[in-house]
Design an enzyme around this catalytic site. Sequence first.
Site, PDB file in Angstrom:
ATOM      1  N   LYS A 186      74.900  71.655 -39.352  1.00 26.19           N
ATOM      2  CA  LYS A 186      74.172  72.923 -39.240  1.00 26.19           C
ATOM      3  C   LYS A 186      73.285  72.867 -38.001  1.00 26.19           C
ATOM      4  CE  LYS A 186      70.185  74.327 -40.583  1.00 26.19           C
ATOM      5  NZ  LYS A 186      69.813  75.225 -39.451  1.00 26.19           N
ATOM      6  N   GLU A 259      64.024  61.968 -39.948  1.00 25.92           N
ATOM      7  CA  GLU A 259      63.372  61.518 -38.711  1.00 25.92           C
ATOM      8  C   GLU A 259      62.445  62.643 -38.297  1.00 25.92           C
ATOM      9  OE1 GLU A 259      62.096  61.091 -35.159  1.00 25.92           O
ATOM     10  OE2 GLU A 259      64.121  61.741 -34.623  1.00 25.92           O
ATOM     11  N   CYS A 293      59.954  63.790 -29.978  1.00 25.35           N
ATOM     12  CA  CYS A 293      59.173  63.194 -31.062  1.00 25.35           C
ATOM     13  C   CYS A 293      58.513  61.889 -30.621  1.00 25.35           C
ATOM     14  CB  CYS A 293      60.043  62.983 -32.289  1.00 25.35           C
ATOM     15  SG  CYS A 293      61.517  61.976 -31.983  1.00 25.35           S
ATOM     16  N   GLU A 391      50.221  67.112 -33.641  1.00 30.47           N
ATOM     17  CA  GLU A 391      51.271  66.931 -32.642  1.00 30.47           C
ATOM     18  C   GLU A 391      51.592  68.305 -32.038  1.00 30.47           C
ATOM     19  OE1 GLU A 391      55.815  65.139 -32.336  1.00 30.47           O
ATOM     20  OE2 GLU A 391      55.230  66.299 -34.103  1.00 30.47           O
TER      21      GLU A 391
END
Length: 428
Positions: A186, A259, A293, A391
């Site tokens: 997806k 993750e 990330c 973040e």
Amino acid sequence: MAPSATNGSTAHREDNLSFTSFSQFIDGVAVKTPASRHGINPATKEDLWEVPVSGAEHLDHGVDAARKAFRSWSKTPFEQRKKAVLAYADAVEKYKEEFSTLLTTEQGKPTWQANLEVTAGYDWIRGMAGLTIPEDVVEETETKKTIVRYTPIGVVGAIIPWNFPLLLTTGKIAPALLTGNVIIVKPSPFAPYCALKLVELAQRYFPKGVVGSISGGDDIGPMMTEHPGIDKISFTGSTTTGKLVMRSASKTLKRVVLELGGNDPAIVCPDVDISRVAPMIATYAFLNSGQVCLNLKRIYIHESIYDEFLVAMTEHLKTMAVGNGLDKGIVLGPLQNSMQYDRVKTFFDDIPKEKWKVAVGGGKMENSKGYFLQPTIIDRPADDSRIVVEEPFGPIVPALSWRTEEDVIARANDTRMGLGASVWSKDL
């Protein structure tokens, strides 16, 4: 009007792969849907190509096809699976130029960075194919032998983010197939094109149903995580969404790999070569306009070199050209989508409210059509400020000073995110 994309001449192909039309594949066949949507080029805000918008019936169809394919693929010998996966890696490499251009167009990163991502994508596939599936004899006596074998799980649902859509698609496809599983990909609705094209290319190398795709909006993700026919979810994305994925997957006790976000500290020691290290820190903090990330998110610089290091870092940042990633000489592209742009912009809005001192940058890019913000370093904000605690996932980073190792380690570890960290010193 969607833009044209090159189909440059590379190595011999069985037939040409179009990079101007995009479909989802279920049971080896391109499946249309009544509804469609399109992505946006983040550098220009121009509409890109139409892609399908699926519903629950399409997912059910895809899962049924995958489960059927799993019965035979899971019994295919490892070496045969490996051969098919390596042939697929070769095919991705043959289309390197087209995938790089497509990646820049949909994601925004400069073409040279997109090129590196495509290279990492097929290298990742080959690296996975170089691994073996172990079989461990944990106990053997005259009367008993105990062997641990790793067997295929079933159908993997792969939920792909928008920041590295090509690399993370290949990074989920390869290990799933090598271990005898099948996969449904997806893509992110913000960056669907590379992932859909990778699945289309996979139809040439794997039996029908082994690699499928499901294209749609954000509603498809929860359908996948709750679907009883999907045995494992591989998700890369935000921590907030990751918690929802785990909660949703728990309803069917399916396996989950997450993750998630990071707030990675970099500790710069007083013995570093400033002229060499400051440009590296700036690069790793702002790569992909902060949308990585593992980017450096908090930069702790020893107080004895703080001022000199900050100047060197800001001077290098000024040399990193910002603009449309398809143009030559660009280092930093736009934010990938309007939602992320609006979120990151709140940190810029906080500058006057919080009275943050700006070392460089600080606002919007003048006369820019796309989702651009100036690469910005905030000079010594409070440790409990948003720019330090959260973040941003954008081109804005705090620089902070430290005096003792005990203090800086405590501050670096003062986060609920644990993804990466680095220490910069001459003394290993």
